[in-house]
Motif scaffolding. Structure first.
Motif, PDB file in Angstrom:
ATOM      1  N   ARG A   1       0.858  -1.185   0.000  1.00  0.00           N
ATOM      2  CA  ARG A   1       0.000   0.000   0.000  1.00  0.00           C
ATOM      3  C   ARG A   1       0.893   1.232   0.000  1.00  0.00           C
ATOM      4  NH1 ARG A   1      -0.065   2.258   5.133  1.00  0.00           N
ATOM      5  NH2 ARG A   1       0.955   0.964   6.721  1.00  0.00           N
TER       6      ARG A   1
ATOM      7  N   ARG B   1     -12.787  13.622  -3.861  1.00  0.00           N
ATOM      8  CA  ARG B   1     -13.853  12.669  -4.175  1.00  0.00           C
ATOM      9  C   ARG B   1     -14.156  12.591  -5.668  1.00  0.00           C
ATOM     10  NH1 ARG B   1     -19.084  14.029  -1.098  1.00  0.00           N
ATOM     11  NH2 ARG B   1     -18.606  16.086  -1.990  1.00  0.00           N
TER      12      ARG B   1
ATOM     13  N   GLY C   1     -14.463   6.386  -6.859  1.00  0.00           N
ATOM     14  CA  GLY C   1     -14.857   4.989  -6.789  1.00  0.00           C
ATOM     15  C   GLY C   1     -14.987   4.293  -8.119  1.00  0.00           C
ATOM     16  N   GLU C   2     -15.139   5.054  -9.210  1.00  0.00           N
ATOM     17  CA  GLU C   2     -15.264   4.432 -10.525  1.00  0.00           C
ATOM     18  C   GLU C   2     -13.934   4.337 -11.261  1.00  0.00           C
ATOM     19  OE1 GLU C   2     -16.961   7.176 -13.807  1.00  0.00           O
ATOM     20  OE2 GLU C   2     -17.752   8.045 -11.947  1.00  0.00           O
TER      21      GLU C   2
ATOM     22  N   SER D   1      -9.781   3.117 -11.581  1.00  0.00           N
ATOM     23  CA  SER D   1      -8.837   2.067 -11.188  1.00  0.00           C
ATOM     24  C   SER D   1      -7.404   2.576 -11.146  1.00  0.00           C
ATOM     25  CB  SER D   1      -8.912   0.884 -12.158  1.00  0.00           C
ATOM     26  OG  SER D   1      -8.472   1.271 -13.463  1.00  0.00           O
TER      27      SER D   1
ATOM     28  N   ARG E   1     -12.576   1.530 -13.733  1.00  0.00           N
ATOM     29  CA  ARG E   1     -12.719   0.134 -13.303  1.00  0.00           C
ATOM     30  C   ARG E   1     -13.448  -0.677 -14.359  1.00  0.00           C
ATOM     31  NH1 ARG E   1     -11.174  -0.306  -8.012  1.00  0.00           N
ATOM     32  NH2 ARG E   1     -11.280   1.589  -6.758  1.00  0.00           N
TER      33      ARG E   1
ATOM     34  N   VAL F   1      -7.772   6.711  -5.036  1.00  0.00           N
ATOM     35  CA  VAL F   1      -8.278   5.506  -5.685  1.00  0.00           C
ATOM     36  C   VAL F   1      -7.941   4.272  -4.858  1.00  0.00           C
ATOM     37  CG1 VAL F   1      -7.969   3.991  -7.688  1.00  0.00           C
ATOM     38  CG2 VAL F   1      -8.282   6.449  -8.015  1.00  0.00           C
ATOM     39  N   GLN F   2      -6.720   4.222  -4.334  1.00  0.00           N
ATOM     40  CA  GLN F   2      -6.332   3.062  -3.520  1.00  0.00           C
ATOM     41  C   GLN F   2      -7.173   2.960  -2.254  1.00  0.00           C
ATOM     42  OE1 GLN F   2      -2.513   2.362  -1.038  1.00  0.00           O
ATOM     43  NE2 GLN F   2      -2.058   1.466  -3.035  1.00  0.00           N
ATOM     44  N   ARG F   3      -7.469   4.082  -1.650  1.00  0.00           N
ATOM     45  CA  ARG F   3      -8.297   4.070  -0.445  1.00  0.00           C
ATOM     46  C   ARG F   3      -9.709   3.577  -0.728  1.00  0.00           C
ATOM     47  NH1 ARG F   3      -6.870  10.113   1.830  1.00  0.00           N
ATOM     48  NH2 ARG F   3      -4.787   9.667   2.696  1.00  0.00           N
ATOM     49  N   SER F   4     -10.163   3.808  -1.952  1.00  0.00           N
ATOM     50  CA  SER F   4     -11.554   3.481  -2.276  1.00  0.00           C
ATOM     51  C   SER F   4     -11.769   2.034  -2.687  1.00  0.00           C
ATOM     52  CB  SER F   4     -12.067   4.385  -3.395  1.00  0.00           C
ATOM     53  OG  SER F   4     -11.475   4.042  -4.638  1.00  0.00           O
ATOM     54  N   GLY F   5     -10.686   1.306  -2.943  1.00  0.00           N
ATOM     55  CA  GLY F   5     -10.877  -0.065  -3.388  1.00  0.00           C
ATOM     56  C   GLY F   5      -9.577  -0.789  -3.621  1.00  0.00           C
ATOM     57  N   PRO F   6      -9.550  -1.754  -4.554  1.00  0.00           N
ATOM     58  CA  PRO F   6      -8.344  -2.534  -4.848  1.00  0.00           C
ATOM     59  C   PRO F   6      -7.200  -1.652  -5.316  1.00  0.00           C
ATOM     60  CG  PRO F   6     -10.288  -3.557  -5.825  1.00  0.00           C
ATOM     61  CD  PRO F   6     -10.702  -2.192  -5.341  1.00  0.00           C
TER      62      PRO F   6
END
Length: 285
Positions: free
Chosen positions: A120, A144, A170-171, A173, A192, A232-237
């Protein structure tokens, strides 16, 4: 540790768990470093530390980050010039003994898995909100959403038809950043859910902004890309970084040559620079 080592363009302060780097704000300091102002580098972010001879009677203490530990270096993807590397401390040669001492001290606190990529980001990206002006629009990020507002004079007709764009973190990658110092730089947002019919080239991609000679500078666009990557990393993969491929789309090449022609006509690029870059672009077909 707990001491301070002052270099020519930066000062390193050694804490028990990190190195706090403060950059000078003088006119001789690269604009990227001046814009960063200061950075805290946890020991767990480091892969190695070296000391080597520099130019004109200097030595260079170089702390190399682990892959995936710093969003700024992840976004740069090896495109930074040597003098813009925030992990280099240039010192007068008569400070070599002190540099050796701190090199060895940092070696002693490197993590056991320093040779492996970090899982991370552990180095903070520049804070948001941030924004910069590109050749074909203005990009802004509030933590955001990433917003692109197209320029009346620089944006392609494809982007005008698509309208101004807003992307939720969130959308996304990842981010693809190509340095503006090569005359064909851009910042592209990677989604993503990929577009089944992606546009040909950044100039026609509503998810990208194109840099120009006096827009999208490294000290503005790279911290921007790093801030987006971190969010982006905080929000998902784990975020993705697009890698350069061998050949480029002919439509993209044509659009870049058109853009270079506009820069030449505006007096921002010489005929020699235009011809040289045009040859390079045509060679990528």
């Amino acid at each position: 540790m707990g001491d301070v080592l002052a270099g020519i363009q930066a000062t390193w302060e050694f804490a028990s768990d990190s190195v706090h780097i403060r950059f000078e704000r003088g006119h001789r300091t690269p604009r990227l470093l001046s814009a960063l102002r200061e950075r805290r580098i946890p020991h767990e972010a480091l892969a190695s530390v070296t000391l080597s001879p520099g130019k004109r009677g200097t030595v260079v203490l170089h702390a190399r980050p682990r892959p995936g530990a710093d969003p700024l270096m992840a976004a740069a993807a090896g495109q930074l010039k040597e003098e813009c590397d925030p992990y280099r401390l240039v010192l007068p040669a008569d400070r070599e003994d002190a540099a050796v001492y701190y090199r060895d001290a940092l070696h002693a606190v490197l993590p056991a898995d320093a040779a492996r990529p970090a899982g991370r980001y552990v180095v903070a990206a520049p804070g948001s909100p941030i924004a910069f002006k590109a050749y074909d629009g203005r990009a802004s990020f509030d933590g955001r959403y990433v917003d692109f507002r197209w320029s009346r004079t620089g944006a392609s007709s494809t982007k005008w038809k698509a309208g101004d764009q807003s992307f939720a973190v969130g959308e996304l990658s990842g981010v693809e950043w190509r340095t503006p110092e090569g005359l064909d730089g851009y910042l592209r947002l990677l989604r993503r859910v990929p577009d089944p019919s992606p546009p040909a080239g950044a100039a026609k991609d509503p998810a990208a902004v194109v840099f120009g000679v006096r827009s999208g500078s490294v000290h503005e666009s790279l911290p921007f890309a790093a801030a987006v990557l971190e969010s982006v990393q905080r929000s998902g993969p784990a975020p993705g970084l697009a890698l350069s491929t061998g050949r480029r789309d002919p439509a993209d090449i044509a659009e870049r040559i058109r853009h270079l022609g506009e820069l030449r006509d505006a007096g921002l690029v010489t005929d020699e620079e235009f011809t040289s870059k045009k040859t390079e672009l045509l060679a990528e077909l």
